[in-house]
Write a protein that holds these residues in place. Structure first.
Motif, PDB file in Angstrom:
ATOM      1  N   PHE A  91      -1.935   4.740  59.757  1.00 20.68           N
ATOM      2  CA  PHE A  91      -2.313   6.094  59.357  1.00 20.68           C
ATOM      3  C   PHE A  91      -3.181   6.737  60.441  1.00 20.68           C
ATOM      4  O   PHE A  91      -3.766   6.068  61.289  1.00 20.68           O
ATOM      5  CB  PHE A  91      -3.072   6.099  58.018  1.00 20.68           C
ATOM      6  CG  PHE A  91      -4.364   5.325  58.041  1.00 20.68           C
ATOM      7  CD1 PHE A  91      -5.544   5.912  58.487  1.00 20.68           C
ATOM      8  CD2 PHE A  91      -4.408   4.006  57.623  1.00 20.68           C
ATOM      9  CE1 PHE A  91      -6.731   5.206  58.516  1.00 20.68           C
ATOM     10  CE2 PHE A  91      -5.588   3.280  57.648  1.00 20.68           C
ATOM     11  CZ  PHE A  91      -6.759   3.886  58.096  1.00 20.68           C
ATOM     12  N   ILE A  92      -3.232   8.074  60.399  1.00 21.45           N
ATOM     13  CA  ILE A  92      -4.160   8.889  61.176  1.00 21.45           C
ATOM     14  C   ILE A  92      -4.991   9.670  60.164  1.00 21.45           C
ATOM     15  O   ILE A  92      -4.437  10.315  59.267  1.00 21.45           O
ATOM     16  CB  ILE A  92      -3.416   9.871  62.110  1.00 21.45           C
ATOM     17  CG1 ILE A  92      -2.591   9.105  63.153  1.00 21.45           C
ATOM     18  CG2 ILE A  92      -4.385  10.833  62.777  1.00 21.45           C
ATOM     19  CD1 ILE A  92      -3.406   8.398  64.206  1.00 21.45           C
ATOM     20  N   TYR A  93      -6.305   9.615  60.298  1.00 18.86           N
ATOM     21  CA  TYR A  93      -7.204  10.190  59.290  1.00 18.86           C
ATOM     22  C   TYR A  93      -8.026  11.335  59.878  1.00 18.86           C
ATOM     23  O   TYR A  93      -8.595  11.211  60.959  1.00 18.86           O
ATOM     24  CB  TYR A  93      -8.151   9.094  58.784  1.00 18.86           C
ATOM     25  CG  TYR A  93      -9.168   9.539  57.752  1.00 18.86           C
ATOM     26  CD1 TYR A  93      -8.878   9.450  56.393  1.00 18.86           C
ATOM     27  CD2 TYR A  93     -10.412  10.039  58.126  1.00 18.86           C
ATOM     28  CE1 TYR A  93      -9.810   9.840  55.442  1.00 18.86           C
ATOM     29  CE2 TYR A  93     -11.345  10.436  57.184  1.00 18.86           C
ATOM     30  CZ  TYR A  93     -11.037  10.335  55.844  1.00 18.86           C
ATOM     31  OH  TYR A  93     -11.954  10.728  54.905  1.00 18.86           O
ATOM     32  N   HIS A  94      -8.081  12.465  59.164  1.00 20.63           N
ATOM     33  CA  HIS A  94      -8.943  13.599  59.522  1.00 20.63           C
ATOM     34  C   HIS A  94      -9.632  14.099  58.251  1.00 20.63           C
ATOM     35  O   HIS A  94      -9.042  14.083  57.171  1.00 20.63           O
ATOM     36  CB  HIS A  94      -8.136  14.770  60.088  1.00 20.63           C
ATOM     37  CG  HIS A  94      -7.397  14.466  61.342  1.00 20.63           C
ATOM     38  ND1 HIS A  94      -7.979  14.460  62.576  1.00 20.63           N
ATOM     39  CD2 HIS A  94      -6.096  14.169  61.547  1.00 20.63           C
ATOM     40  CE1 HIS A  94      -7.084  14.169  63.497  1.00 20.63           C
ATOM     41  NE2 HIS A  94      -5.927  13.979  62.900  1.00 20.63           N
ATOM     42  N   GLU A  95     -10.860  14.601  58.398  1.00 19.46           N
ATOM     43  CA  GLU A  95     -11.485  15.343  57.304  1.00 19.46           C
ATOM     44  C   GLU A  95     -12.315  16.478  57.899  1.00 19.46           C
ATOM     45  O   GLU A  95     -12.749  16.418  59.038  1.00 19.46           O
ATOM     46  CB  GLU A  95     -12.351  14.441  56.425  1.00 19.46           C
ATOM     47  CG  GLU A  95     -13.584  13.854  57.087  1.00 19.46           C
ATOM     48  CD  GLU A  95     -14.419  13.034  56.102  1.00 19.46           C
ATOM     49  OE1 GLU A  95     -15.593  13.396  55.916  1.00 19.46           O
ATOM     50  OE2 GLU A  95     -13.904  12.053  55.521  1.00 19.46           O
ATOM     51  N   PRO A 153     -13.146  12.314  48.566  1.00 19.93           N
ATOM     52  CA  PRO A 153     -11.699  12.132  48.468  1.00 19.93           C
ATOM     53  C   PRO A 153     -11.150  12.409  47.077  1.00 19.93           C
ATOM     54  O   PRO A 153      -9.942  12.549  46.904  1.00 19.93           O
ATOM     55  CB  PRO A 153     -11.507  10.653  48.854  1.00 19.93           C
ATOM     56  CG  PRO A 153     -12.710  10.296  49.627  1.00 19.93           C
ATOM     57  CD  PRO A 153     -13.830  11.097  49.028  1.00 19.93           C
ATOM     58  N   ASP A 154     -12.027  12.455  46.073  1.00 18.95           N
ATOM     59  CA  ASP A 154     -11.580  12.787  44.719  1.00 18.95           C
ATOM     60  C   ASP A 154     -11.432  14.291  44.513  1.00 18.95           C
ATOM     61  O   ASP A 154     -11.031  14.738  43.434  1.00 18.95           O
ATOM     62  CB  ASP A 154     -12.581  12.253  43.687  1.00 18.95           C
ATOM     63  CG  ASP A 154     -12.666  10.736  43.699  1.00 18.95           C
ATOM     64  OD1 ASP A 154     -11.610  10.093  43.831  1.00 18.95           O
ATOM     65  OD2 ASP A 154     -13.782  10.201  43.589  1.00 18.95           O
ATOM     66  N   LYS A 190      -3.829   8.395  48.816  1.00 20.39           N
ATOM     67  CA  LYS A 190      -5.161   8.592  48.234  1.00 20.39           C
ATOM     68  C   LYS A 190      -6.022   7.345  48.402  1.00 20.39           C
ATOM     69  O   LYS A 190      -7.235   7.439  48.644  1.00 20.39           O
ATOM     70  CB  LYS A 190      -5.041   8.947  46.749  1.00 20.39           C
ATOM     71  CG  LYS A 190      -4.682  10.406  46.477  1.00 20.39           C
ATOM     72  CD  LYS A 190      -4.713  10.670  44.983  1.00 20.39           C
ATOM     73  CE  LYS A 190      -4.403  12.128  44.669  1.00 20.39           C
ATOM     74  NZ  LYS A 190      -4.423  12.385  43.212  1.00 20.39           N
ATOM     75  N   ALA A 191      -5.405   6.175  48.288  1.00 20.74           N
ATOM     76  CA  ALA A 191      -6.151   4.924  48.473  1.00 20.74           C
ATOM     77  C   ALA A 191      -6.688   4.827  49.903  1.00 20.74           C
ATOM     78  O   ALA A 191      -7.815   4.355  50.125  1.00 20.74           O
ATOM     79  CB  ALA A 191      -5.265   3.728  48.149  1.00 20.74           C
ATOM     80  N   ILE A 192      -5.915   5.284  50.891  1.00 20.30           N
ATOM     81  CA  ILE A 192      -6.377   5.308  52.281  1.00 20.30           C
ATOM     82  C   ILE A 192      -7.563   6.262  52.411  1.00 20.30           C
ATOM     83  O   ILE A 192      -8.572   5.940  53.052  1.00 20.30           O
ATOM     84  CB  ILE A 192      -5.239   5.733  53.225  1.00 20.30           C
ATOM     85  CG1 ILE A 192      -4.132   4.679  53.229  1.00 20.30           C
ATOM     86  CG2 ILE A 192      -5.768   5.963  54.641  1.00 20.30           C
ATOM     87  CD1 ILE A 192      -2.887   5.101  53.983  1.00 20.30           C
ATOM     88  N   MET A 193      -7.461   7.425  51.799  1.00 17.80           N
ATOM     89  CA  MET A 193      -8.547   8.403  51.865  1.00 17.80           C
ATOM     90  C   MET A 193      -9.846   7.831  51.290  1.00 17.80           C
ATOM     91  O   MET A 193     -10.923   7.987  51.864  1.00 17.80           O
ATOM     92  CB  MET A 193      -8.153   9.674  51.111  1.00 17.80           C
ATOM     93  CG  MET A 193      -7.027  10.459  51.749  1.00 17.80           C
ATOM     94  SD  MET A 193      -6.559  11.909  50.756  1.00 17.80           S
ATOM     95  CE  MET A 193      -5.365  12.689  51.836  1.00 17.80           C
ATOM     96  N   LEU A 194      -9.730   7.177  50.137  1.00 12.48           N
ATOM     97  CA  LEU A 194     -10.913   6.603  49.494  1.00 12.48           C
ATOM     98  C   LEU A 194     -11.533   5.509  50.353  1.00 12.48           C
ATOM     99  O   LEU A 194     -12.760   5.379  50.434  1.00 12.48           O
ATOM    100  CB  LEU A 194     -10.540   6.047  48.120  1.00 12.48           C
ATOM    101  CG  LEU A 194     -10.296   7.085  47.023  1.00 12.48           C
ATOM    102  CD1 LEU A 194      -9.606   6.442  45.824  1.00 12.48           C
ATOM    103  CD2 LEU A 194     -11.605   7.729  46.589  1.00 12.48           C
TER     104      LEU A 194
END
Length: 211
Positions: A91-95, A153-154, A190-194
């Protein structure tokens, strides 16, 4: 932002969004590389993010990956730069959002920033957003985008939030939300985000060890 009209300059190309968007138009860009052992005229679809630069630079300098501090995220894309093949990262993650300023995403744009007009009937409250590009075990290339009112993330499960799912193999412009059709993919992303979100970031960095 600053009066720039991205629609006129088409600075995002076919991608959805512009600066301060958590959709790809806000953070996805090409990388140009020139150097020794880099094939001239070559192109690659390898996924990577800025946090991969440290390990890539270390590999270029000849530093073994095991010697890079464990808390440093990312992976080295040196094999790709030299014309080789690498598996895509999981995955690639951004926030973005919250304390960093208003999120001006094309799916809501309710902060007074930019030139964006939210879709008709949008009730999203975009204080915070997370984007994850994820290749699942079957090789399907997904993009999950979580938008909502709180820095968590929720947030996409709260009132005023929404989770968008896009099939990047067929929809690079992120135009068709498939979240209702593929609940298992939504759950996985969503599990990755959490797991990746750090509510205490930015905070003090772990101490670096020196010889």
């Amino acid at each position: 932002e600053g009066g720039h009209k991205f629609e006129f300059f088409t600075s995002s190309g076919p991608l959805n969004g512009n600066k301060r968007s958590i959709h790809d138009g806000g953070h996805r860009a090409a990388l140009l590389v020139s150097g020794p052992n880099v094939p001239r005229g070559a192109t690659s679809q390898q996924h990577w993010a800025f946090y991969d630069l440290f390990r890539t630079a270390a590999a270029i300098a000849g530093v073994p990956n095991a010697s890079v501090p464990a808390h440093i995220d990312g992976y080295s894309i040196l094999p790709t730069l030299q014309g080789g093949k690498q598996p895509q990262p999981r995955f690639i993650y951004h926030e973005f959002g919250g304390s960093w300023g208003g999120l001006s995403d094309p799916m809501c744009c309710q902060e007074p920033i930019g030139n964006c007009t939210p879709p008709a009937g949008s009730t999203l409250r975009c204080h915070f957003g997370i984007s994850v590009r994820h290749v699942d075990v079957a090789g399907r290339d997904w993009s999950g985008v979580c938008l909502g009112p709180t820095e968590s993330p929720d947030t996409c499960d709260q009132d005023g939030g929404h989770f968008f799912l896009y099939d990047m193999g067929r929809d690079q412009g992120q135009t068709t939300d498939l979240s209702a059709q593929f609940p298992d993919a939504v759950k996985e992303i969503k599990a990755i985000m959490l797991a990746e979100h750090n509510p205490n970031w930015p905070g003090p960095a772990p101490p670096l060890k020196s010889d």
